[in-house]
Design an enzyme around this catalytic site. Structure first.
Site, PDB file in Angstrom:
ATOM      1  N   SER A 593      15.578  61.412 108.117  1.00  0.00           N
ATOM      2  CA  SER A 593      15.331  60.969 109.481  1.00  0.00           C
ATOM      3  C   SER A 593      16.479  61.419 110.372  1.00  0.00           C
ATOM      4  O   SER A 593      16.711  62.619 110.537  1.00  0.00           O
ATOM      5  CB  SER A 593      15.111  59.461 109.518  1.00  0.00           C
ATOM      6  OG  SER A 593      14.599  59.052 110.758  1.00  0.00           O
ATOM      7  N   ASP A 668       3.574  61.510 108.878  1.00  0.00           N
ATOM      8  CA  ASP A 668       4.714  60.880 109.549  1.00  0.00           C
ATOM      9  C   ASP A 668       4.399  60.560 111.009  1.00  0.00           C
ATOM     10  O   ASP A 668       4.229  61.467 111.820  1.00  0.00           O
ATOM     11  CB  ASP A 668       5.918  61.821 109.472  1.00  0.00           C
ATOM     12  CG  ASP A 668       7.231  61.128 109.817  1.00  0.00           C
ATOM     13  OD1 ASP A 668       7.188  60.097 110.516  1.00  0.00           O
ATOM     14  OD2 ASP A 668       8.287  61.611 109.383  1.00  0.00           O
ATOM     15  N   HIS A 700       6.712  58.415 107.046  1.00  0.00           N
ATOM     16  CA  HIS A 700       8.079  58.825 107.376  1.00  0.00           C
ATOM     17  C   HIS A 700       8.996  58.875 106.162  1.00  0.00           C
ATOM     18  O   HIS A 700      10.048  59.508 106.214  1.00  0.00           O
ATOM     19  CB  HIS A 700       8.663  57.885 108.433  1.00  0.00           C
ATOM     20  CG  HIS A 700       9.986  58.328 108.957  1.00  0.00           C
ATOM     21  ND1 HIS A 700      10.229  59.622 109.375  1.00  0.00           N
ATOM     22  CD2 HIS A 700      11.168  57.662 109.114  1.00  0.00           C
ATOM     23  CE1 HIS A 700      11.480  59.729 109.785  1.00  0.00           C
ATOM     24  NE2 HIS A 700      12.071  58.558 109.632  1.00  0.00           N
TER      25      HIS A 700
END
Length: 724
Positions: A593, A668, A700
């Site tokens: 991320s 995602d 994600h």
């Protein structure tokens, strides 16, 4: 004696008892064989100096007296099943454990949620009589359920609409929006930024429901390909990108008595954010933090709950960077004129006592302690306790502050990460803590005589079973030359001081995350230890911009995400290079991320240092990230074109020299796949080689059993390209 010890070692090895290293499955799925001893679901019961917890089998609810130190089983899974069968004979329940989500109402009454094959129920159960006093039903597919103050009604979501059900299972539709772009009562409003964890609030009088109405019809549909059919289909999700059209949110009060709805007149920009939502204690007004889309100007407003009319602005907050409200107001018990407000406007998130005229009565902050979690008021309402962040972010301690004078007491003292709370009458302290040398201690402390009852003093679960690498917490200085940063180093297993080892830096670096902590294992995952067992130095540093260090620590990232963060990571590299066992030519980095953004950025901007990287779910250009988070730190692309250009990875692909593996979940909805696709395309156009792997059904992050596949891939990538 030495011969005897040696024979024991030989015997243990022969019988298969020798210590070994973790398998990738154990390191990924956190095998229960290595779980630290604990008491599950431990908490104070109400109005009595007893704690309750579930036994190791999760079948029985046990209470233990802080006074007599005696414990007894007061309810079992079987008791609950019998009571459910008696109260709801037409329903079928299949409980695997005692309800883990239980909460105390008073000494004899607990509430919990259970599901039958047809419905969910919010249950009140008397542990003394073994009877169910009430069971509020709602649909099995219902979400976000909340019960009113009289425990007579449950409001819940059916898709994008709100329904209310009573004990007789009579349901009333509050909203009936056929258009799924109109979302009512959802906790996923403003994408759960600003501390939003709910989308509906019952009034204290139990007869009104306040809720968010989110209109995202103007937000672009973002396509997520689905491959579970013969011909792939598209699932659309609403995704407001930075600088693009965002959702429009209002707050509505529904009156059950009159069946009337009133919209609060939160006038202003339709794309502003409505935060800090709080009912007044008498249910006559509603307080709302109205934050502009630029997120640098907050007004705390009061509105009439009957008419929706604006009453007044109590106070305002403005900053040149950003204002970030995170908590609802907390009214003082039996005092409708005073409330607690939290803000980091003066440097650290702390509590402030205000009156309803908007006048600051008293600052309740203590030194530079950051309020992480408010636990509640004392029985007499004269003080309030909270978990505070200390020791430059490493520790968590319990504090109590008097409202009248602001005098503060620290109630826990042992260095480490505490999770503590006071008994109802404030005479006992339930304290659970760990630190880098202590796996887990749970104890009850008598605050009057300081006598301690230890409930758990856990042993190292790896001792005698797994050969674990050495871990240390370290402190380095940030790139500004003055700010201390917390780091964690895990040494290769049984390392040779005369050898040099490759390095895996694990990085996140973004807001609202802290990786290095004074708790068991230093806050590291077992995967970090697995890599150290396989001859890596594993290192992490919490750079400026990360969590738990106060306002100024975070605001250095404004309009230039990644710049100061990378500068601090390089200070971590300098520390590593000072160690004789580090191979300076074999430094790699891995993150997910924001950490994926950092990983990619480090390989591109410092290609002479970082040779290998694995970037999971990475942000590649902030213009493709969502508005609520992205614009807080970067403003809009229209307002900050230089910052967006500077922090984008796309115009730097030509500088990639090392080996980079990008991993993305095809579903995602947080960092959409467009980020990695555009980066790959830029690499193709520039003639740059890069590796890519997609998890088709994951969002994600990669969770469940598939994470073993993910960690295996990451470990193999480092082995292949960093050890060569």
């Amino acid at each position: 004696m030495k011969k005897y010890s040696f024979l024991l070692v030989l015997l243990a090895t022969h019988l298969g008892f020798a210590q070994r290293t973790l398998t990738i499955q154990e390191a990924t799925l956190s095998s229960s064989a290595f779980s630290v001893e604990n008491l599950n679901g431990i908490k104070w019961s109400k109005n009595d100096n007893t704690v309750s917890y579930l036994d190791a089998s999760y079948q029985n609810l046990i209470v233990q007296s802080a006074v007599t130190q005696r414990n007894e089983t007061i309810a079992t899974k079987s008791d609950i099943e019998k009571a459910l069968k008696n109260a709801l004979p037409n329903e079928t329940f299949a409980l695997k454990t005692f309800p883990y989500n239980y909460n105390w109402v008073n000494y004899n009454l607990i509430t919990f949620t259970v599901a039958s094959e047809q419905n969910k129920y919010i249950v009140e159960y008397n542990t003394n009589t073994k009877n169910i006093l009430s069971a509020l039903p709602y649909a099995e597919n219902g979400t976000n359920a909340i019960v009113n103050a009289s425990n007579s009604l449950v409001a819940w979501l059916d898709g994008n609409n709100i329904k209310i059900t009573n004990a007789e299972n009579v349901t009333k539709n509050v909203t009936n929006d056929a258009d799924t772009a109109i979302v009512n009562g959802s906790d996923n409003t403003h994408r759960q930024e600003f501390g939003i964890d709910r989308g509906m609030w019952w009034s204290p009088t139990a007869d009104k429901l306040l809720y968010y109405r989110k209109d995202e019809s103007m937000v672009a549909d973002y396509p997520l390909p689905q491959w579970d059919t013969r011909v792939a289909t598209i699932k659309n999700t609403k995704y407001p990108m930075a600088g693009e059209k965002s959702e429009e949110v209002t707050l509505i009060v529904y009156d059950l008595k009159t069946d009337r709805k009133v919209t609060l007149k939160t006038d202003g920009d339709k794309e502003q954010y409505l935060t800090t939502v709080t009912w007044s204690p008498n249910g006559e007004s509603v307080y709302v933090g109205v934050l502009n889309r630029g997120q640098d100007h907050l007004k705390l407003n009061a509105y009439d709950a009957t008419t929706g009319n604006f009453i007044k602005t109590l106070f305002e907050e403005k900053l040149s960077t950003w204002v970030e409200p995170q908590h609802a107001l907390l009214f003082v018990p039996n005092d409708a004129e005073h409330f607690i407000y939290q803000t980091d406007a003066e440097g650290f998130n702390q509590m402030y006592l205000y009156n309803t005229k908007g006048k600051l009565v008293r600052k309740l902050g203590f030194e530079n302690v950051i309020v992480e979690k408010v636990l509640g008021f004392s029985k007499d309402g004269k003080s309030i306790s909270y978990m505070g962040i200390t020791n430059n972010g490493l520790d968590r301690q319990l504090f109590q502050v008097e409202l009248k004078k602001g005098k503060t007491k620290q109630l826990t003292t042992e260095p480490g990460y505490h999770n503590a709370s006071l008994s109802t009458d404030g005479t006992f302290l339930l304290d659970q803590y760990s630190n880098v040398n202590t796996p887990n201690v749970i104890q009850i402390i008598n605050l009057k005589n300081k006598k301690t009852q230890v409930l758990v003093d856990a042993k190292n679960p790896f001792e005698g079973l797994i050969d674990m690498p050495k871990m240390e917490l370290v402190e380095i200085t940030a790139a500004d030359g003055k700010t201390p940063l917390n780091g964690r180093i895990i040494y290769p297993l049984n390392y040779d001081a005369n050898k040099k080892y490759p390095v895996m830096i694990y990085v996140y670096g973004g807001s609202h995350a802290q990786l290095v902590k004074n708790r068991w294992m230093g806050g590291a995952s077992l995967f970090d230890y697995y890599m150290a067992q396989n001859d890596y130095v594993v290192f992490t540093v919490d750079n400026r911009g990360s969590d738990a260090r106060g306002r100024d620590f975070t605001r250095v990232t404004h309009r230039n995400l990644g710049v100061n963060e990378m500068a601090d990571q390089l200070k971590g590299v300098d520390y590593l290079k000072s160690l004789a066992i580090v191979d300076q030519n074999k430094i790699g980095v891995y993150g997910w991320s924001y950490g994926g953004f950092m990983t990619t950025s480090l390989l591109l901007n410092y290609n002479d240092i970082f040779k290998v990287g694995v970037a999971g779910g990475p942000v590649m250009d902030w213009k493709w990230y969502e508005a609520m988070y992205g614009e807080r730190y970067m403003d809009t692309p229209q307002e900050n074109p230089e910052g967006y250009a500077k922090t984008s990875t796309l115009n730097k692909v030509k500088d990639l020299k090392g080996d980079l593996l990008i991993i993305h979940g095809a579903q995602d909805p947080v960092v959409v796949q467009q980020h990695s696709m555009e980066f790959i395309e830029a690499c193709i156009k520039a003639g740059i080689q890069v590796d890519y792997f997609l998890y088709p059904t994951h969002e994600h992050n990669v969770r469940g059993i598939d994470r073993v596949h993910l960690n295996t891939k990451i470990a193999r990538y480092f082995d292949t390209y960093l050890k060569r």
